[in-house]
Structures are given as C-alpha cells and as structure tokens.
Design a protein around this motif. Structure first.
Motif, mmCIF file in Angstrom:
data_model
loop_
_atom_site.group_PDB
_atom_site.id
_atom_site.type_symbol
_atom_site.label_atom_id
_atom_site.label_comp_id
_atom_site.label_asym_id
_atom_site.label_seq_id
_atom_site.Cartn_x
_atom_site.Cartn_y
_atom_site.Cartn_z
ATOM 1 N N ASN A 220 0.808 -1.224 0.000
ATOM 2 C CA ASN A 220 0.000 0.000 0.000
ATOM 3 C C ASN A 220 0.840 1.273 0.000
ATOM 4 O OD1 ASN A 220 -2.542 -1.201 -0.086
ATOM 5 N ND2 ASN A 220 -2.520 -1.536 2.113
ATOM 6 N N LEU A 221 2.074 1.175 -0.464
ATOM 7 C CA LEU A 221 2.932 2.356 -0.462
ATOM 8 C C LEU A 221 2.659 3.279 -1.645
ATOM 9 C CD1 LEU A 221 6.300 0.737 0.655
ATOM 10 C CD2 LEU A 221 4.674 2.035 2.036
ATOM 11 N N ILE A 222 2.163 2.727 -2.749
ATOM 12 C CA ILE A 222 1.905 3.576 -3.908
ATOM 13 C C ILE A 222 0.506 3.360 -4.472
ATOM 14 C CG2 ILE A 222 4.300 3.839 -4.586
ATOM 15 C CD1 ILE A 222 3.910 1.668 -6.651
ATOM 16 N N ARG A 223 -0.356 2.708 -3.728
ATOM 17 C CA ARG A 223 -1.711 2.426 -4.212
ATOM 18 C C ARG A 223 -2.462 3.709 -4.565
ATOM 19 N NH1 ARG A 223 -4.520 -2.237 -4.104
ATOM 20 N NH2 ARG A 223 -3.006 -3.157 -2.712
ATOM 21 N N ASP A 224 -2.213 4.775 -3.831
ATOM 22 C CA ASP A 224 -2.900 6.034 -4.116
ATOM 23 C C ASP A 224 -2.282 6.787 -5.287
ATOM 24 O OD1 ASP A 224 -0.607 6.531 -2.614
ATOM 25 O OD2 ASP A 224 -1.435 8.355 -1.729
ATOM 26 N N ARG A 225 -1.176 6.313 -5.807
ATOM 27 C CA ARG A 225 -0.496 6.986 -6.915
ATOM 28 C C ARG A 225 -0.566 6.225 -8.235
ATOM 29 N NH1 ARG A 225 1.767 11.772 -5.298
ATOM 30 N NH2 ARG A 225 2.332 11.748 -3.122
ATOM 31 N N LEU A 226 -0.917 4.944 -8.187
ATOM 32 C CA LEU A 226 -1.001 4.130 -9.395
ATOM 33 C C LEU A 226 -2.325 3.390 -9.462
ATOM 34 C CD1 LEU A 226 2.491 2.376 -9.601
ATOM 35 C CD2 LEU A 226 1.674 4.295 -10.958
ATOM 36 N N LEU A 227 -2.892 3.337 -10.657
ATOM 37 C CA LEU A 227 -4.070 2.525 -10.906
ATOM 38 C C LEU A 227 -3.624 1.267 -11.633
ATOM 39 C CD1 LEU A 227 -6.490 5.272 -12.279
ATOM 40 C CD2 LEU A 227 -6.457 4.299 -9.970
ATOM 41 N N VAL A 228 -4.175 0.134 -11.260
ATOM 42 C CA VAL A 228 -3.889 -1.116 -11.954
ATOM 43 C C VAL A 228 -4.821 -1.159 -13.166
ATOM 44 C CG1 VAL A 228 -3.837 -3.628 -11.786
ATOM 45 C CG2 VAL A 228 -3.228 -2.222 -9.795
ATOM 46 N N VAL A 229 -4.247 -1.168 -14.363
ATOM 47 C CA VAL A 229 -5.020 -1.080 -15.593
ATOM 48 C C VAL A 229 -6.060 -2.195 -15.676
ATOM 49 C CG1 VAL A 229 -4.873 -1.244 -18.121
ATOM 50 C CG2 VAL A 229 -3.256 0.190 -16.862
ATOM 51 N N GLU A 230 -5.689 -3.414 -15.360
ATOM 52 C CA GLU A 230 -6.620 -4.537 -15.429
ATOM 53 C C GLU A 230 -7.823 -4.324 -14.504
ATOM 54 O OE1 GLU A 230 -6.667 -9.376 -14.728
ATOM 55 O OE2 GLU A 230 -4.770 -8.289 -14.655
ATOM 56 N N ASP A 231 -7.579 -3.823 -13.307
ATOM 57 C CA ASP A 231 -8.665 -3.556 -12.357
ATOM 58 C C ASP A 231 -9.583 -2.449 -12.857
ATOM 59 O OD1 ASP A 231 -7.510 -5.474 -10.751
ATOM 60 O OD2 ASP A 231 -6.684 -4.035 -9.299
ATOM 61 N N GLU A 232 -8.988 -1.393 -13.397
ATOM 62 C CA GLU A 232 -9.786 -0.279 -13.911
ATOM 63 C C GLU A 232 -10.616 -0.712 -15.112
ATOM 64 O OE1 GLU A 232 -10.014 2.984 -12.490
ATOM 65 O OE2 GLU A 232 -9.167 1.708 -10.939
ATOM 66 N N LEU A 233 -10.034 -1.519 -15.983
ATOM 67 C CA LEU A 233 -10.763 -2.015 -17.145
ATOM 68 C C LEU A 233 -11.965 -2.848 -16.697
ATOM 69 C CD1 LEU A 233 -11.153 -2.353 -20.162
ATOM 70 C CD2 LEU A 233 -9.462 -4.198 -20.106
ATOM 71 N N ARG A 234 -11.741 -3.724 -15.756
ATOM 72 C CA ARG A 234 -12.824 -4.562 -15.230
ATOM 73 C C ARG A 234 -13.922 -3.693 -14.605
ATOM 74 N NH1 ARG A 234 -10.143 -7.156 -11.501
ATOM 75 N NH2 ARG A 234 -9.153 -8.512 -13.005
ATOM 76 N N LYS A 235 -13.510 -2.692 -13.838
ATOM 77 C CA LYS A 235 -14.462 -1.804 -13.169
ATOM 78 C C LYS A 235 -15.325 -1.049 -14.181
ATOM 79 C CE LYS A 235 -13.083 2.190 -11.475
ATOM 80 N NZ LYS A 235 -12.378 3.169 -10.631
#
Length: 77
Positions: A19-34
């Motif tokens: 959780n060190l960079i979760r607020d700075r990076l989006l996971v493309v696969e997760d965003e696509l699914r969402k």
C-alpha cells in the motif's frame, strides 16, 4: 535512494501490496474490469447515452488501449 531504472514490475507489485503507492497508481486490469462492469450496468439500466454510456465506453477503450500496449499501471498524478 533508487532511480526509475531500478523499478521493475516485481518491485511495483511489492509496493502496491504494501500500500505504499496504491494512491499513486491505478492497476489497468482492475480499472478495465471496473469500467466494463459500470458500462454493462448502465446499458442494462437504460441510462442516458450521452451523459453516462459514451463516457464509460471511452474509459473502457482507454484502458483496453493501455492493456493492449502492455501497460500495467497508470499514474494518478
């Protein structure tokens, strides 16, 4: 201190899990699914094409393009 050249996919995964960079990076696969799910729901519910469906389609296309290029993460900054 490390340079960007020292950061590989394994290191990014480790940082995301910690959780060190979760607020700075989006996971493309997760965003696509969402966005695919949101689009499916909006189409099912018959929501407004101009206001809801077209922007969701653009988001899906954007993340499909990133995924097609092999990009795993998208910065939020």
């Amino acid at each position: 201190m490390c340079s960007l050249m020292d950061i590989d996919d394994e290191k990014v995964q480790q940082l995301v899990q910690e959780n060190l960079i979760r607020d700075r990076l989006l996971v493309v696969e997760d965003e696509l699914r969402k966005y695919k799910q949101k689009l499916s729901d909006a189409e099912w519910e018959g929501l407004d094409e101009e206001e809801v469906i077209i922007p969701l389609r653009k988001s899906v296309q954007h993340y499909e393009m990133l995924q097609g290029k092999g990009i795993l993460y998208e910065p939020t900054f």
